[in-house]
Scaffold this motif. Structure first.
Motif, PDB file in Angstrom:
ATOM      1  N   VAL A   1      38.261  27.453  39.945  1.00  0.00           N
ATOM      2  CA  VAL A   1      38.687  28.641  40.474  1.00  0.00           C
ATOM      3  C   VAL A   1      39.672  29.281  39.214  1.00  0.00           C
ATOM      4  CG1 VAL A   1      40.678  29.452  42.142  1.00  0.00           C
ATOM      5  CG2 VAL A   1      38.988  27.774  42.664  1.00  0.00           C
ATOM      6  N   VAL A   2      40.406  28.689  38.629  1.00  0.00           N
ATOM      7  CA  VAL A   2      41.073  29.061  37.459  1.00  0.00           C
ATOM      8  C   VAL A   2      39.962  29.777  36.543  1.00  0.00           C
ATOM      9  CG1 VAL A   2      42.811  28.902  35.668  1.00  0.00           C
ATOM     10  CG2 VAL A   2      43.158  27.623  37.831  1.00  0.00           C
ATOM     11  N   GLU A   3      38.940  29.362  36.099  1.00  0.00           N
ATOM     12  CA  GLU A   3      38.083  29.624  35.031  1.00  0.00           C
ATOM     13  C   GLU A   3      37.493  30.895  35.437  1.00  0.00           C
ATOM     14  OE1 GLU A   3      35.429  26.428  34.883  1.00  0.00           O
ATOM     15  OE2 GLU A   3      36.280  25.426  33.122  1.00  0.00           O
ATOM     16  N   LEU A   4      37.319  31.205  36.522  1.00  0.00           N
ATOM     17  CA  LEU A   4      36.535  32.222  37.062  1.00  0.00           C
ATOM     18  C   LEU A   4      37.517  33.165  37.941  1.00  0.00           C
ATOM     19  CD1 LEU A   4      33.406  30.534  38.818  1.00  0.00           C
ATOM     20  CD2 LEU A   4      33.582  31.322  36.546  1.00  0.00           C
ATOM     21  N   ALA A   5      38.766  32.839  37.881  1.00  0.00           N
ATOM     22  CA  ALA A   5      39.726  33.840  38.447  1.00  0.00           C
ATOM     23  C   ALA A   5      39.208  34.241  39.994  1.00  0.00           C
ATOM     24  CB  ALA A   5      39.985  34.921  37.405  1.00  0.00           C
ATOM     25  N   SER A   6      38.631  33.483  40.708  1.00  0.00           N
ATOM     26  CA  SER A   6      37.961  33.953  42.066  1.00  0.00           C
ATOM     27  C   SER A   6      37.743  32.567  42.792  1.00  0.00           C
ATOM     28  CB  SER A   6      36.980  34.739  41.796  1.00  0.00           C
ATOM     29  OG  SER A   6      36.209  35.219  43.061  1.00  0.00           O
ATOM     30  N   PHE A   7      38.222  32.444  43.941  1.00  0.00           N
ATOM     31  CA  PHE A   7      37.757  31.604  44.850  1.00  0.00           C
ATOM     32  C   PHE A   7      36.341  31.863  45.357  1.00  0.00           C
ATOM     33  CE2 PHE A   7      42.178  31.112  45.818  1.00  0.00           C
ATOM     34  CZ  PHE A   7      42.487  29.790  46.117  1.00  0.00           C
ATOM     35  N   SER A   8      35.927  33.044  45.508  1.00  0.00           N
ATOM     36  CA  SER A   8      34.221  33.314  45.858  1.00  0.00           C
ATOM     37  C   SER A   8      33.488  32.889  44.690  1.00  0.00           C
ATOM     38  CB  SER A   8      34.235  34.567  46.188  1.00  0.00           C
ATOM     39  OG  SER A   8      34.989  35.218  47.411  1.00  0.00           O
ATOM     40  N   ARG A   9      33.672  33.356  43.354  1.00  0.00           N
ATOM     41  CA  ARG A   9      32.865  32.894  42.395  1.00  0.00           C
ATOM     42  C   ARG A   9      32.743  31.445  42.108  1.00  0.00           C
ATOM     43  NH1 ARG A   9      35.062  37.940  39.965  1.00  0.00           N
ATOM     44  NH2 ARG A   9      36.654  37.022  39.062  1.00  0.00           N
ATOM     45  N   ALA A  10      34.013  30.746  42.389  1.00  0.00           N
ATOM     46  CA  ALA A  10      34.151  29.355  42.207  1.00  0.00           C
ATOM     47  C   ALA A  10      33.250  28.708  43.305  1.00  0.00           C
ATOM     48  CB  ALA A  10      35.598  28.873  42.320  1.00  0.00           C
ATOM     49  N   ALA A  11      33.201  29.319  44.522  1.00  0.00           N
ATOM     50  CA  ALA A  11      32.536  28.581  45.464  1.00  0.00           C
ATOM     51  C   ALA A  11      30.897  28.532  45.242  1.00  0.00           C
ATOM     52  CB  ALA A  11      32.887  29.537  46.787  1.00  0.00           C
TER      53      ALA A  11
ATOM     54  N   ILE B   1      29.345  30.208  33.250  1.00  0.00           N
ATOM     55  CA  ILE B   1      30.264  29.637  34.135  1.00  0.00           C
ATOM     56  C   ILE B   1      30.281  30.460  35.495  1.00  0.00           C
ATOM     57  CG2 ILE B   1      32.898  29.148  34.772  1.00  0.00           C
ATOM     58  CD1 ILE B   1      33.133  28.370  31.937  1.00  0.00           C
ATOM     59  N   ALA B   2      30.292  31.862  35.295  1.00  0.00           N
ATOM     60  CA  ALA B   2      30.368  32.521  36.384  1.00  0.00           C
ATOM     61  C   ALA B   2      29.042  32.394  37.041  1.00  0.00           C
ATOM     62  CB  ALA B   2      30.631  33.957  36.064  1.00  0.00           C
ATOM     63  N   GLU B   3      27.877  32.353  36.620  1.00  0.00           N
ATOM     64  CA  GLU B   3      26.543  32.440  37.249  1.00  0.00           C
ATOM     65  C   GLU B   3      26.244  30.956  37.553  1.00  0.00           C
ATOM     66  OE1 GLU B   3      23.848  35.127  35.335  1.00  0.00           O
ATOM     67  OE2 GLU B   3      25.412  36.165  34.679  1.00  0.00           O
ATOM     68  N   GLY B   4      27.059  29.958  37.289  1.00  0.00           N
ATOM     69  CA  GLY B   4      26.631  28.669  37.508  1.00  0.00           C
ATOM     70  C   GLY B   4      25.238  28.148  36.803  1.00  0.00           C
TER      71      GLY B   4
END
Length: 305
Positions: free
Chosen positions: A15-25, A137-140
């Protein structure tokens, strides 16, 4: 309340790396609500608030900053320990998401996939084929293969080999504009240029001979950010092209659809690299994929498609 602290640390760090709960999910293949609950349960377990939440952004509290630094270090050390102890016995398995240059994917990797899955039947591959920059990271994405130098310090790189770069053009174009004999002759020619999908920068042509090195830029009728499109435009007679001397270009040169230009000048080489996040555990499935692609390129004597 009992929580899986290791899992909670992984979720919080992502969540911290991506600065977003949605992107982390998305990256973790979890429902967004589940990611939110895990972080909330972690905060309750620790008895502190780790994140400031607003409708626009997330930011770390002082406690969150300290926890994030230690959690990231602990996760990295744990992954490294597991990799060291389990390397010899781990069976590559699970989803593997990679991104490779379109030409490499189309002409080299896809035709050889039966061999890969005969070796690693428990892997499920998602194969992206593009020449664009990828936010791993953002795109998994587990790893990408690219040609060129590394400009992102967050990525680790393994060199897979080098491709010789060739300068060539279609006979029809040279019949209209003449065969250049010197670099000065390039002033009357047009190039089929390659440009960066990330920055829009058009790459110059490189020419080397002995101690001489020149970068030359010329106007183009067409530029592309995809290697196959550049090659197709050159074959269609749109101008001079510099391209890695890969299987497609070699076939066009052998058939006469392309001919060498200024062969006494060296156009350099393009390194082929496997890139993956520097601070992320290199799993067995990623390791075997990188090794397999390296073997494909070596078997082709360094020629990617």
């Amino acid at each position: 309340m009992s929580i899986d602290r290791f899992k909670a640390m992984e979720v919080f760090v992502r969540v911290v790396e991506l600065a977003s709960f949605s992107r982390a999910a998305t990256a973790l293949h979890l429902p967004r609500g589940r990611v939110t609950t895990i972080v909330q349960d972690l905060e309750s377990h620790l008895g502190v608030r780790l994140l400031h939440r607003t409708t626009r952004r997330l930011s770390l509290t002082d406690d969150g900053m300290a926890y994030h630094q230690r959690a990231r270090t602990m996760l990295q050390e744990m992954h490294e320990l597991e990799a060291m102890l389990g390397h010899a016995v781990v069976t590559p398995a699970g989803r593997l998401r990679v991104d490779v240059p379109a030409s490499l994917g189309r002409h080299v990797i896809a035709p050889a996939l039966p061999d890969f899955f005969a070796r690693y039947p428990q892997v499920m591959m998602e194969l992206g084929s593009s020449d664009r920059p990828v936010d791993l990271i953002a795109e998994g994405v587990d790893c990408v293969i690219r040609g060129g130098l590394v400009h992102d310090e967050s990525l680790a790189a393994r060199r897979l080999g080098e491709l010789e770069v060739a300068t060539c053009a279609a006979p029809a174009y040279l019949q209209r504009h003449g065969m250049p004999a010197t670099l000065a002759d390039l002033d009357r020619h047009r190039f089929v240029n390659f440009f960066s999908a990330k920055t829009g920068r058009v790459f110059p042509f490189d020419f080397r001979r002995g101690d001489e090195a020149h970068e030359i830029s010329r106007p183009h009728w067409v530029a592309a950010n995809d290697a196959d499109t550049c090659i197709a435009a050159a074959v269609a007679g749109m101008g001079l092209m510099q391209s890695p001397l890969n299987g497609v270009v070699r076939a066009h040169l052998a058939s006469g659809r392309l001919v060498p230009v200024l062969p006494d000048w060296n156009a350099g080489t393009l390194p082929m690299l496997a890139l993956y996040p520097r601070n992320r555990h290199l799993s067995a499935k990623v390791r075997v994929f990188i090794d397999w692609v390296a073997g494909l390129l070596e078997a082709r004597q360094g020629v990617a498609p």
